[in-house]
Motif scaffolding. Structure first.
Motif, PDB file in Angstrom:
ATOM      1  N   GLN A   1      -8.922 -56.493   9.296  1.00 28.44           N
ATOM      2  CA  GLN A   1      -9.827 -57.450   9.892  1.00 28.44           C
ATOM      3  C   GLN A   1     -11.311 -57.124   9.608  1.00 28.44           C
ATOM      4  OE1 GLN A   1      -8.607 -57.733  13.944  1.00 28.44           O
ATOM      5  NE2 GLN A   1      -6.695 -58.926  13.413  1.00 28.44           N
ATOM      6  N   THR A   2     -12.013 -58.071   9.210  1.00 30.25           N
ATOM      7  CA  THR A   2     -13.537 -57.564   8.989  1.00 30.25           C
ATOM      8  C   THR A   2     -14.232 -57.410  10.303  1.00 30.25           C
ATOM      9  OG1 THR A   2     -14.545 -59.664   9.087  1.00 30.25           O
ATOM     10  CG2 THR A   2     -13.413 -59.072   7.004  1.00 30.25           C
TER      11      THR A   2
ATOM     12  N   TRP B   1      -6.177 -59.180   3.835  1.00 33.96           N
ATOM     13  CA  TRP B   1      -7.252 -59.274   4.902  1.00 33.96           C
ATOM     14  C   TRP B   1      -6.961 -60.557   5.464  1.00 33.96           C
ATOM     15  CZ3 TRP B   1     -11.516 -55.781   5.941  1.00 33.96           C
ATOM     16  CH2 TRP B   1     -11.511 -54.796   4.871  1.00 33.96           C
ATOM     17  N   ASP B   2      -7.420 -60.742   6.771  1.00 34.55           N
ATOM     18  CA  ASP B   2      -7.202 -61.859   7.430  1.00 34.55           C
ATOM     19  C   ASP B   2      -8.516 -62.565   7.425  1.00 34.55           C
ATOM     20  OD1 ASP B   2      -5.570 -63.556   9.095  1.00 34.55           O
ATOM     21  OD2 ASP B   2      -5.593 -62.117  10.696  1.00 34.55           O
ATOM     22  N   MET B   3      -8.545 -63.837   6.607  1.00 36.60           N
ATOM     23  CA  MET B   3      -9.913 -64.384   6.211  1.00 36.60           C
ATOM     24  C   MET B   3      -9.918 -65.818   6.772  1.00 36.60           C
ATOM     25  SD  MET B   3     -11.407 -61.631   5.305  1.00 36.60           S
ATOM     26  CE  MET B   3     -13.126 -62.363   4.711  1.00 36.60           C
TER      27      MET B   3
ATOM     28  N   ASP C   1     -18.534 -65.031   5.310  1.00 35.75           N
ATOM     29  CA  ASP C   1     -17.991 -63.578   5.616  1.00 35.75           C
ATOM     30  C   ASP C   1     -17.268 -62.863   4.299  1.00 35.75           C
ATOM     31  OD1 ASP C   1     -17.053 -60.976   6.446  1.00 35.75           O
ATOM     32  OD2 ASP C   1     -15.700 -61.667   7.672  1.00 35.75           O
ATOM     33  N   VAL C   2     -17.831 -62.234   3.543  1.00 31.23           N
ATOM     34  CA  VAL C   2     -17.289 -61.682   2.410  1.00 31.23           C
ATOM     35  C   VAL C   2     -17.096 -59.955   2.502  1.00 31.23           C
ATOM     36  CG1 VAL C   2     -17.668 -63.327   0.526  1.00 31.23           C
ATOM     37  CG2 VAL C   2     -19.295 -61.668   0.938  1.00 31.23           C
ATOM     38  N   SER C   3     -16.779 -59.654   3.614  1.00 29.18           N
ATOM     39  CA  SER C   3     -16.546 -58.172   4.055  1.00 29.18           C
ATOM     40  C   SER C   3     -15.397 -57.540   3.502  1.00 29.18           C
ATOM     41  CB  SER C   3     -16.520 -58.031   5.545  1.00 29.18           C
ATOM     42  OG  SER C   3     -17.694 -58.689   6.109  1.00 29.18           O
TER      43      SER C   3
END
Lengths: 130, 361
Positions: free
Chosen positions: B4-5, B24-26, B48-50
């Motif tokens: 997660q970001t 990743w959970d995006m 969000d491109v973390s």
């Protein structure tokens, strides 16, 4: 929570039907359209086509992907929703009325009995969301 | 369990549809993907491109090393913060990843890699670095927010106070600056003006909230894909991969052939391919019939099944389906695409489809 009208019947694969005599109107559920996202193209069967319960009969293309629609019932296609050619997004905004896909003259009315009622379908949709 | 970001809770609160993206959970979308697309083309949106990988290359031999590691030439970077788009190739000329490299100083370059390729990128870079005085480190706990759209610049500047605002507003396209703890670059992946901001994860929520306060809407990865497709920007793993070279992926322009003495990894294979004659080219397709073009559909040119769509979808700006395809080099005019056993007609065009919010085709 998605809308599941009580007067309709449903499949596990997220189609709905409304029965009127020996004719059934077919569409995809509010839950399905919400999962798929913005519709950009709908490929419908042709009037006169034979469709079979559980078999692919149409394709709904959202911005995300193409998804098959499985005919809930067997019979002959008697009408298709031609307005979807120019406004596929009606399936998103009005899945149970303006967004219907096609009408089928049923060849085996007993198939309706095997479909899910609103309560059973709500259970399927809820499980699907997790 | 997907990673997660630092902005994960923000996405959940905003009722985003979350998907797994490279582990990743995006957020795929918050509401309508098409509305989000138009929001970026007409105003400003934030992504969000973390999940993307920030990697620092440092050391006395870093320039020499990156001249070997990348197909584009980092010697083109001579001023602090200047960015370069390049491919990292294998010995066969296949693309391991595409990336942006920033020049910080002679002993420090910052690279932003794709998320899904993180492990193999790092393994490859470390393997190649063994013979050089170079250190490869990953700053941890960072977030990355992209703000894109014709009004992105004004809205991003509004969240800064002087003197930081002057630095950010003065950034030229494809350059970056360190602004306190933040790394701000005037780059993006949508064909619109905008910024990508790398910052400590603990501060990301505040920036997200401030931008939202300026009217910058959250945009999911779904719209990021349709935006980049319209803008003619390649997606790793779809439009190019380790089996395809930049020469057949529309990325020939990123290969720096001069000076001939620079022996970057993959050069020999690319030179051989060029000498033998590249038989395919990378083009855009616009569907003339109804339907949606998707990756892996067959493209038929002059009766031959010689082409393939690498990525396709619906273009909200054009109101038609568009795609990238690899086709025979001499293909022009129109072609056929096979969709579910039916053939439809598409026009072959140069990329991009959309520039600065306007259709170019």
């Amino acid at each position: 929570m998605s809308n599941v009208p009580t007067e309709l019947k449903y499949t596990k694969s997220h189609e709905w039907v409304a029965i009127d005599g020996d004719t059934a109107t077919v569409g995809i559920t509010d839950h399905a359209q919400d999962l798929l996202g913005d519709m950009v193209f709908i490929e419908l069967p042709e009037v006169g086509d034979s469709v079979e319960a559980g078999k692919e009969c149409a394709v709904v293309e959202s911005v995300k992907a193409a998804s098959d629609v499985y005919s809930p019932l067997s019979g002959e296609v008697v009408e298709v929703n031609e307005t979807l050619a120019d406004s596929p997004e009606t399936v998103n905004s009005d899945p149970y009325a303006g967004g219907w896909l096609y009408k089928v003259k049923m060849s085996n009315a007993a198939e309706v009995d095997a479909m899910l009622d609103a309560a059973a379908y709500s259970g399927v949709a809820a499980e699907d969301a997790h | 369990m997907a990673k997660q970001t630092p902005l994960y809770d923000k996405h959940v609160v905003m009722d985003a549809k979350m998907v797994d993206f490279g582990g990743w959970d995006m957020p795929l979308r918050y509401g309508s993907q098409i509305d989000e697309h138009h929001q970026v083309r007409k105003d400003a949106g934030m992504f969000d491109v973390s999940h993307m990988s920030v990697v620092d290359f440092t050391g006395a031999q870093v320039g020499e090393f990156l001249r070997k590691l990348f197909a584009n030439n980092v010697d083109r970077l001579t001023t602090q913060g200047k960015a370069l788009y390049t491919c990292m190739l294998n010995e066969k000329g296949g693309v391991i990843d595409d990336l942006i490299v920033y020049y910080m100083d002679d002993n420090w370059f910052r690279v932003v890699f794709n998320a899904a390729t993180h492990d193999k990128d790092l393994a490859w870079a470390r393997q190649q670095a063994a013979a050089f005085a170079v250190e490869i480190t990953e700053p941890t706990g960072l977030a990355m927010i992209a703000v894109q759209g014709p009004n992105a610049r004004a809205k991003v500047c509004a969240v800064f106070d002087e003197p930081e605002r002057s630095i950010v507003s003065g950034l030229a396209p494809f350059t970056a600056a360190q602004v306190g703890d933040w790394f701000v670059s005037r780059t993006g992946y949508t064909g619109e003006d905008g910024f990508e901001i790398i910052l400590p994860g603990a501060q990301a929520g505040d920036l997200w909230r401030s931008l939202y306060g300026e009217g910058v809407q959250p945009i999911g990865l779904g719209a990021r894909d349709t935006l980049r497709l319209e803008a003619g920007m390649n997606l790793y793993g779809t439009d190019m991969d380790e089996q395809t070279s930049p020469l057949v992926s529309g990325l020939g322009w990123t290969v720096a052939w001069e000076p001939a003495s620079r022996n970057f990894i993959g050069r020999e294979a690319l030179e051989k391919a060029r000498a033998e004659g590249v038989t395919q080219k990378f083009v855009g397709l616009i569907l003339e019939d109804k339907g949606v073009l998707r990756s892996h559909q067959k493209v038929i040119v002059n009766g031959h099944n010689d082409g393939e769509i690498t990525s396709g979808g619906f273009s909200p700006t054009l109101g038609k389906s568009i795609a990238f395809a690899r086709v025979p080099k001499d293909a022009t005019g129109t072609c056929k695409v096979e969709i579910r056993n039916k053939q439809v007609t598409a026009q072959i065009v140069k990329l991009p489809f959309v520039r600065n919010g306007k259709a170019v085709q």
